[in-house]
Design a protein around this motif. Structure first.
Motif, PDB file in Angstrom:
ATOM      1  N   GLU A 177       5.615 -16.659  -1.292  1.00 57.22           N
ATOM      2  CA  GLU A 177       4.624 -16.966  -0.254  1.00 57.22           C
ATOM      3  C   GLU A 177       4.119 -15.720   0.464  1.00 57.22           C
ATOM      4  OE1 GLU A 177       5.755 -18.941   3.436  1.00 57.22           O
ATOM      5  OE2 GLU A 177       7.825 -18.972   2.740  1.00 57.22           O
ATOM      6  N   GLY A 178       4.472 -14.540  -0.057  1.00 58.09           N
ATOM      7  CA  GLY A 178       3.904 -13.305   0.464  1.00 58.09           C
ATOM      8  C   GLY A 178       4.601 -12.724   1.668  1.00 58.09           C
ATOM      9  N   ARG A 179       5.796 -13.212   2.005  1.00 56.60           N
ATOM     10  CA  ARG A 179       6.517 -12.720   3.173  1.00 56.60           C
ATOM     11  C   ARG A 179       7.517 -11.622   2.839  1.00 56.60           C
ATOM     12  NH1 ARG A 179       8.928 -17.901   5.941  1.00 56.60           N
ATOM     13  NH2 ARG A 179       9.823 -16.297   7.297  1.00 56.60           N
ATOM     14  N   ALA A 180       7.665 -11.290   1.566  1.00 54.03           N
ATOM     15  CA  ALA A 180       8.543 -10.209   1.128  1.00 54.03           C
ATOM     16  C   ALA A 180       7.992  -9.648  -0.168  1.00 54.03           C
ATOM     17  CB  ALA A 180       9.977 -10.698   0.954  1.00 54.03           C
ATOM     18  N   ASP A 181       8.475  -8.466  -0.542  1.00 51.67           N
ATOM     19  CA  ASP A 181       7.905  -7.745  -1.687  1.00 51.67           C
ATOM     20  C   ASP A 181       8.832  -7.642  -2.880  1.00 51.67           C
ATOM     21  OD1 ASP A 181       5.501  -6.992  -0.196  1.00 51.67           O
ATOM     22  OD2 ASP A 181       6.846  -5.655   0.925  1.00 51.67           O
ATOM     23  N   ALA A 182      10.144  -7.631  -2.662  1.00 53.34           N
ATOM     24  CA  ALA A 182      11.073  -7.434  -3.768  1.00 53.34           C
ATOM     25  C   ALA A 182      12.437  -8.000  -3.423  1.00 53.34           C
ATOM     26  CB  ALA A 182      11.203  -5.942  -4.098  1.00 53.34           C
ATOM     27  N   TYR A 183      13.143  -8.385  -4.473  1.00 55.13           N
ATOM     28  CA  TYR A 183      14.527  -8.840  -4.347  1.00 55.13           C
ATOM     29  C   TYR A 183      15.311  -8.352  -5.556  1.00 55.13           C
ATOM     30  CZ  TYR A 183      18.488 -12.092  -4.933  1.00 55.13           C
ATOM     31  OH  TYR A 183      19.721 -12.643  -5.168  1.00 55.13           O
ATOM     32  N   PRO A 184      16.079  -7.276  -5.400  1.00 44.65           N
ATOM     33  CA  PRO A 184      16.924  -6.817  -6.501  1.00 44.65           C
ATOM     34  C   PRO A 184      18.244  -7.577  -6.512  1.00 44.65           C
ATOM     35  CG  PRO A 184      17.079  -5.300  -4.657  1.00 44.65           C
ATOM     36  CD  PRO A 184      16.124  -6.388  -4.240  1.00 44.65           C
ATOM     37  N   ARG A 185      18.618  -8.120  -7.658  1.00 43.18           N
ATOM     38  CA  ARG A 185      19.915  -8.785  -7.766  1.00 43.18           C
ATOM     39  C   ARG A 185      20.739  -8.043  -8.820  1.00 43.18           C
ATOM     40  NH1 ARG A 185      22.567 -13.294  -5.592  1.00 43.18           N
ATOM     41  NH2 ARG A 185      24.712 -13.092  -6.347  1.00 43.18           N
ATOM     42  N   LEU A 186      21.660  -7.238  -8.336  1.00 46.64           N
ATOM     43  CA  LEU A 186      22.476  -6.387  -9.197  1.00 46.64           C
ATOM     44  C   LEU A 186      23.892  -6.913  -9.318  1.00 46.64           C
ATOM     45  CD1 LEU A 186      21.188  -2.927  -7.911  1.00 46.64           C
ATOM     46  CD2 LEU A 186      20.184  -4.454  -9.620  1.00 46.64           C
ATOM     47  N   GLY A 187      24.060  -8.191  -9.091  1.00 48.77           N
ATOM     48  CA  GLY A 187      25.343  -8.862  -9.231  1.00 48.77           C
ATOM     49  C   GLY A 187      25.168 -10.121 -10.044  1.00 48.77           C
TER      50      GLY A 187
ATOM     51  N   ASP B 214       0.837  -1.204   0.000  1.00 49.23           N
ATOM     52  CA  ASP B 214       0.000   0.000   0.000  1.00 49.23           C
ATOM     53  C   ASP B 214       0.870   1.251   0.000  1.00 49.23           C
ATOM     54  OD1 ASP B 214      -2.288  -1.569   0.122  1.00 49.23           O
ATOM     55  OD2 ASP B 214      -2.341  -1.529   2.331  1.00 49.23           O
ATOM     56  N   ALA B 215       0.330   2.342  -0.498  1.00 51.01           N
ATOM     57  CA  ALA B 215       1.048   3.616  -0.512  1.00 51.01           C
ATOM     58  C   ALA B 215       1.460   3.979   0.912  1.00 51.01           C
ATOM     59  CB  ALA B 215       0.169   4.703  -1.099  1.00 51.01           C
ATOM     60  N   GLY B 216       2.732   4.316   1.084  1.00 51.33           N
ATOM     61  CA  GLY B 216       3.254   4.694   2.396  1.00 51.33           C
ATOM     62  C   GLY B 216       3.761   3.530   3.222  1.00 51.33           C
ATOM     63  N   ALA B 217       3.485   2.303   2.786  1.00 54.11           N
ATOM     64  CA  ALA B 217       3.965   1.128   3.522  1.00 54.11           C
ATOM     65  C   ALA B 217       5.449   0.903   3.245  1.00 54.11           C
ATOM     66  CB  ALA B 217       3.166  -0.099   3.127  1.00 54.11           C
ATOM     67  N   ARG B 218       6.137   0.277   4.170  1.00 53.18           N
ATOM     68  CA  ARG B 218       7.544  -0.050   3.977  1.00 53.18           C
ATOM     69  C   ARG B 218       7.671  -1.321   3.135  1.00 53.18           C
ATOM     70  NH1 ARG B 218      11.051   2.621   7.425  1.00 53.18           N
ATOM     71  NH2 ARG B 218      12.607   0.957   7.228  1.00 53.18           N
ATOM     72  N   TRP B 219       8.559  -1.265   2.166  1.00 53.25           N
ATOM     73  CA  TRP B 219       8.819  -2.428   1.337  1.00 53.25           C
ATOM     74  C   TRP B 219       9.641  -3.451   2.128  1.00 53.25           C
ATOM     75  CZ3 TRP B 219       7.593  -3.240  -3.928  1.00 53.25           C
ATOM     76  CH2 TRP B 219       6.942  -2.167  -4.559  1.00 53.25           C
ATOM     77  N   ARG B 220       9.300  -4.711   1.975  1.00 54.83           N
ATOM     78  CA  ARG B 220      10.066  -5.804   2.565  1.00 54.83           C
ATOM     79  C   ARG B 220      10.982  -6.352   1.467  1.00 54.83           C
ATOM     80  NH1 ARG B 220       5.111  -9.419   4.139  1.00 54.83           N
ATOM     81  NH2 ARG B 220       4.635  -8.746   2.010  1.00 54.83           N
ATOM     82  N   VAL B 221      12.259  -6.073   1.598  1.00 55.58           N
ATOM     83  CA  VAL B 221      13.211  -6.355   0.522  1.00 55.58           C
ATOM     84  C   VAL B 221      14.164  -7.465   0.954  1.00 55.58           C
ATOM     85  CG1 VAL B 221      14.990  -5.384  -0.984  1.00 55.58           C
ATOM     86  CG2 VAL B 221      13.064  -3.959  -0.238  1.00 55.58           C
ATOM     87  N   MET B 222      14.344  -8.446   0.082  1.00 55.81           N
ATOM     88  CA  MET B 222      15.310  -9.502   0.317  1.00 55.81           C
ATOM     89  C   MET B 222      16.660  -9.099  -0.283  1.00 55.81           C
ATOM     90  SD  MET B 222      13.381 -11.530   1.919  1.00 55.81           S
ATOM     91  CE  MET B 222      14.657 -12.764   2.193  1.00 55.81           C
ATOM     92  N   GLY B 223      17.737  -9.480   0.393  1.00 56.75           N
ATOM     93  CA  GLY B 223      19.078  -9.195  -0.092  1.00 56.75           C
ATOM     94  C   GLY B 223      19.958 -10.420   0.054  1.00 56.75           C
TER      95      GLY B 223
END
Length: 259
Positions: free
Chosen positions: A200-210, A156-165
């Protein structure tokens, strides 16, 4: 008669779990570590899982070619239907060596450059993620219970993104990418489990820049896509497996929502 995707999914689940059992027998004791030509580590467990998977896939009907990280030279190319098995016998070898349990077995079926079936087994965590085109995506617990999973959708707008690294592959470009995303929490994790948490809905994004290779992503991409997420390159195209002779993936992002 060729096996249906549902039959293949069940068979590949069993194969991946058998490979996971072979890995865990070695995980329970001291083991040797080699260094490959690309400076990546190789253990007894990588080799043992590879042998289990290759023998079992070759026994399935259809004689589909196999591309495994541990036998790149033995891959003859896709068959005349554009199919091949894509295998990482032990994804997250560095995590295996660290004994932090964040490693997986990855097996995907590629058809015309797209992952149409994928199984990811995390043997130390006693979890399995699996998916096939037209069937859906599922999580299997230690008791064998198969539960449908779905990506969370866009926050949702204003929510914190859950990002995997990545736990073992830091990248200086990541900070700039995260700045453009907005408020976020970054959670490090090893192997293809990062994809699975998005599925499974426990995170929102995973950027892989390597750098990653095809076998690192194919199975988990199938799980994400069948769960309603997407895996795309930085120019917005779906991550493709159409040219397996080129083993390296471009940079990509796993999203838990559609555009």
């Amino acid at each position: 008669m060729p096996a249906s995707l549902a039959e293949l999914l069940d068979a590949v689940e069993r194969i991946a779990q058998q490979a996971g059992e072979a890995i865990m027998r070695i995980y329970a004791r001291d083991f040797s570590v080699e260094v490959k030509e690309d400076d990546s580590p190789l253990t007894e467990a990588d080799k043992a899982a590879h042998e289990v998977i290759i023998a079992a896939l070759k026994a399935l009907p259809g004689a589909i070619p196999i591309l495994s990280e541990e036998d790149i030279a033995g891959f003859p190319g896709p068959d005349d239907k554009g199919r091949y098995w894509l295998v990482d016998p032990l994804d997250g070898t560095k995590e295996f060596i660290k004994r932090n349990d964040e490693f997986t077995v990855n097996i995907a079926l590629i058809e015309h450059g797209k992952p149409v079936l994928g199984v990811v087994v995390a043997p130390a965590l006693k979890l399995t993620y699996l998916a096939a085109r037209g069937i859906g995506a599922f999580k299997v617990d230690a008791n064998g219970k198969r539960t449908p999973i779905h990506a969370a959708g866009k926050p949702d707008a204003g929510a914190r993104w859950r990002v995997m690294g990545s736990r073992s592959h830091a990248n200086p470009d990541l900070a700039a990418w995260l700045d453009t995303l907005g408020e976020h929490d970054l959670v490090p994790m090893g192997s293809s489990l990062k994809f699975c948490l998005i599925a499974e809905g426990r995170a929102d994004a995973y950027p892989r820049l390597g750098p990653t290779c095809l076998w690192d992503t194919g199975a988990a991409q199938a799980v994400v896509e069948q769960a309603g997420g997407r895996v795309e390159t930085l120019n917005g195209e779906a991550l493709s497996y159409a040219t397996p002779e080129r083993h390296l993936n471009p940079h990509f992002v796993v999203w838990g929502h559609q555009p």
